[in-house]
Motif scaffolding. Structure first.
Motif, mmCIF file in Angstrom:
data_model
loop_
_atom_site.group_PDB
_atom_site.id
_atom_site.type_symbol
_atom_site.label_atom_id
_atom_site.label_comp_id
_atom_site.label_asym_id
_atom_site.label_seq_id
_atom_site.Cartn_x
_atom_site.Cartn_y
_atom_site.Cartn_z
ATOM 1 N N VAL A 72 -0.329 -3.694 -6.426
ATOM 2 C CA VAL A 72 -0.434 -3.653 -4.970
ATOM 3 C C VAL A 72 0.979 -3.784 -4.421
ATOM 4 N N VAL A 73 1.450 -2.746 -3.751
ATOM 5 C CA VAL A 73 2.824 -2.719 -3.248
ATOM 6 C C VAL A 73 2.787 -2.574 -1.738
ATOM 7 N N GLY A 74 3.608 -3.345 -1.039
ATOM 8 C CA GLY A 74 3.669 -3.171 0.404
ATOM 9 C C GLY A 74 4.184 -4.390 1.122
ATOM 10 N N PHE A 75 3.996 -4.379 2.427
ATOM 11 C CA PHE A 75 4.429 -5.463 3.288
ATOM 12 C C PHE A 75 3.335 -6.511 3.383
ATOM 13 N N LEU A 114 -1.013 0.730 1.631
ATOM 14 C CA LEU A 114 -2.320 1.208 2.073
ATOM 15 C C LEU A 114 -3.251 0.100 2.514
ATOM 16 N N LEU A 115 -3.325 -0.998 1.774
ATOM 17 C CA LEU A 115 -4.396 -1.968 1.988
ATOM 18 C C LEU A 115 -4.338 -2.636 3.353
ATOM 19 N N PHE A 116 -3.153 -2.718 3.975
ATOM 20 C CA PHE A 116 -3.103 -3.320 5.312
ATOM 21 C C PHE A 116 -3.643 -2.372 6.382
ATOM 22 N N HIS A 117 -3.986 -1.152 6.010
ATOM 23 C CA HIS A 117 -4.697 -0.275 6.942
ATOM 24 C C HIS A 117 -6.179 -0.624 7.018
ATOM 25 N N LEU A 138 -11.930 -1.763 -1.941
ATOM 26 C CA LEU A 138 -11.090 -0.728 -2.539
ATOM 27 C C LEU A 138 -10.369 -1.262 -3.773
ATOM 28 N N VAL A 139 -9.895 -2.497 -3.709
ATOM 29 C CA VAL A 139 -9.247 -3.097 -4.886
ATOM 30 C C VAL A 139 -10.229 -3.148 -6.048
ATOM 31 N N GLU A 140 -11.469 -3.519 -5.775
ATOM 32 C CA GLU A 140 -12.479 -3.569 -6.833
ATOM 33 C C GLU A 140 -12.730 -2.169 -7.404
ATOM 34 N N ARG A 141 -12.773 -1.177 -6.532
ATOM 35 C CA ARG A 141 -12.964 0.213 -6.987
ATOM 36 C C ARG A 141 -11.820 0.654 -7.890
ATOM 37 N N LEU A 142 -10.594 0.365 -7.485
ATOM 38 C CA LEU A 142 -9.433 0.770 -8.269
ATOM 39 C C LEU A 142 -9.336 -0.017 -9.570
ATOM 40 N N ALA A 143 -9.669 -1.288 -9.527
ATOM 41 C CA ALA A 143 -9.634 -2.104 -10.746
ATOM 42 C C ALA A 143 -10.611 -1.575 -11.785
ATOM 43 N N GLY A 144 -11.712 -1.010 -11.325
ATOM 44 C CA GLY A 144 -12.698 -0.462 -12.244
ATOM 45 C C GLY A 144 -12.230 0.772 -12.989
ATOM 46 N N LEU A 145 -11.104 1.341 -12.588
ATOM 47 C CA LEU A 145 -10.557 2.524 -13.249
ATOM 48 C C LEU A 145 -9.619 2.172 -14.390
ATOM 49 N N LEU A 146 -9.316 0.893 -14.549
ATOM 50 C CA LEU A 146 -8.302 0.485 -15.522
ATOM 51 C C LEU A 146 -8.860 0.440 -16.938
#
Length: 351
Positions: free
Chosen positions: A278-281, A250-253, A262-270
């Motif tokens: 983070v998985v991808g190319f 997703l993040l390369f979009h 977005l990473v900061e938003r998701l990290a705040g859910l932990l």
């Protein structure tokens, strides 16, 4: 800086250039054979072009031209009497009833959307962005249903890579809660659920994509432990806390700043001690000639998104660190073009 040793191993020749120039024709032949059902039609016994035309409702002239092209590409085998059947491996890979059927991947690897976008690539490069109305991150972008439906050659291996990396942590976590953000097919979360019977998964994506993901969960036997959360990953209430948050492909979009937000938003859910994966190319970790697929994907991001670009592992490390996550571990596997970078939220410190 060019790597002369790498360049010498793969020199430009007229033959290589011609192969690139003509490559789209082979793609078109494969796509057409799959979409018309040619390989299923000859699965039981070889047919002549005329018989194939009758069975599939094709024009006789069209069937003659197509069977010759498919045979020329090695996708059909020629038999005596002008009959065409499956080549070695065809029954396994190109017949829809086969457990290892791969034909449907044409809707992802050479989708109509990509075909159209790359057909005007010169304009896109000149203007620096997508054609009006093309937004891969918006609702109703048809490609994502195809992407969720037809998993690619690396999908399950990527899910296994992530699950292997998280297994030691999850084995010590009681009833782990996992968010698969913008989950697509959902298999990254479902592989975790299959290995950890007490895990609960939240699959988040657009509603039409989640319908497809639910089918995968049923086939994998984990549907009873999956909840579905429709909406925009950057805006919807994602709930939490979670022991693991997965953000895959997703993040390369997104441009660098938007991806970091977005990473900061998701990290705040932990939860304390939780992991963000983070998985991808990635691009920029090796010479471009070794990451051809990633750079081609970068051109697709240019064609489909407002600001999307390929990021390096170092870029992702910086995003995780900026979100307060530590000990980012990198996981990869030979022959698998995507990798996983897993950051940890510090455990609560008593005062």
């Amino acid at each position: 800086m060019a790597d002369s040793a790498t360049a010498e191993l793969n020199p430009l020749t007229p033959q290589r250039l011609f192969h690139m120039m003509a490559g789209f024709k082979a793609t078109a032949v494969l796509r057409t054979g799959v979409s018309l059902g040619v390989f299923d039609a000859v699965a039981d016994a070889p047919l002549t072009a005329a018989e194939l035309a009758g069975r599939l409702g094709l024009a006789p002239r069209g069937a003659r031209a197509l069977t010759g092209a498919l045979a020329g590409a090695g996708l059909l085998a020629e038999h005596d009497g002008g009959r065409y059947g499956l080549p070695p491996g065809g029954a396994e890979l190109l017949v829809t009833t086969s457990p290892r059927y791969c034909g449907g991947i044409v809707d992802v690897a050479c989708s109509t959307g990509e075909w159209t976008a790359l057909g005007v690539l010169a304009r896109t490069v000149r203007e620096g962005g997508p054609l009006p109305g093309r937004d891969a991150l918006g609702p109703g972008f048809d490609y994502w249903v195809d992407f969720a439906t037809h998993t690619t050659f690396g999908t399950r291996r990527g899910a296994e890579l992530l699950a292997d990396a998280l297994d030691p942590y999850l084995a010590e976590t009681e009833a782990p809660r996992v968010l698969d953000a913008a989950c697509g097919h959902g298999l990254f979360g479902y592989e975790i659920a299959a290995r950890h019977p007490d895990a609960r998964i939240v699959s988040q994506d657009w509603p039409e994509v989640l319908e497809v993901a639910e089918g995968h969960a049923k086939r994998q036997g984990v549907r009873d432990r999956v909840a579905y959360l429709p909406g925009d990953v950057e805006r919807v209430d994602l709930g939490g806390p979670y022991d693991v948050v997965v953000v895959a492909n997703l993040l390369f979009h997104l441009g660098a700043e938007r991806a970091a937000r977005l990473v900061e938003r998701l990290a705040g859910l932990l939860a304390p001690g939780g992991r963000l994966a983070v998985v991808g190319f990635t691009a920029g970790d090796a010479p471009a000639v070794e990451q051809e697929h990633a750079h081609l994907l970068g051109l697709l991001m240019l064609s489909w998104t407002d600001g999307g670009e390929m990021h390096s592992t170092a870029d992702y490390r910086a995003m995780l660190a900026g979100a307060g996550l530590t000990e980012a571990d990198h996981h990869s596997r030979p022959g698998l073009p995507l990798s996983a970078l897993i950051g940890r939220r510090p455990s609560a410190v008593s005062s």
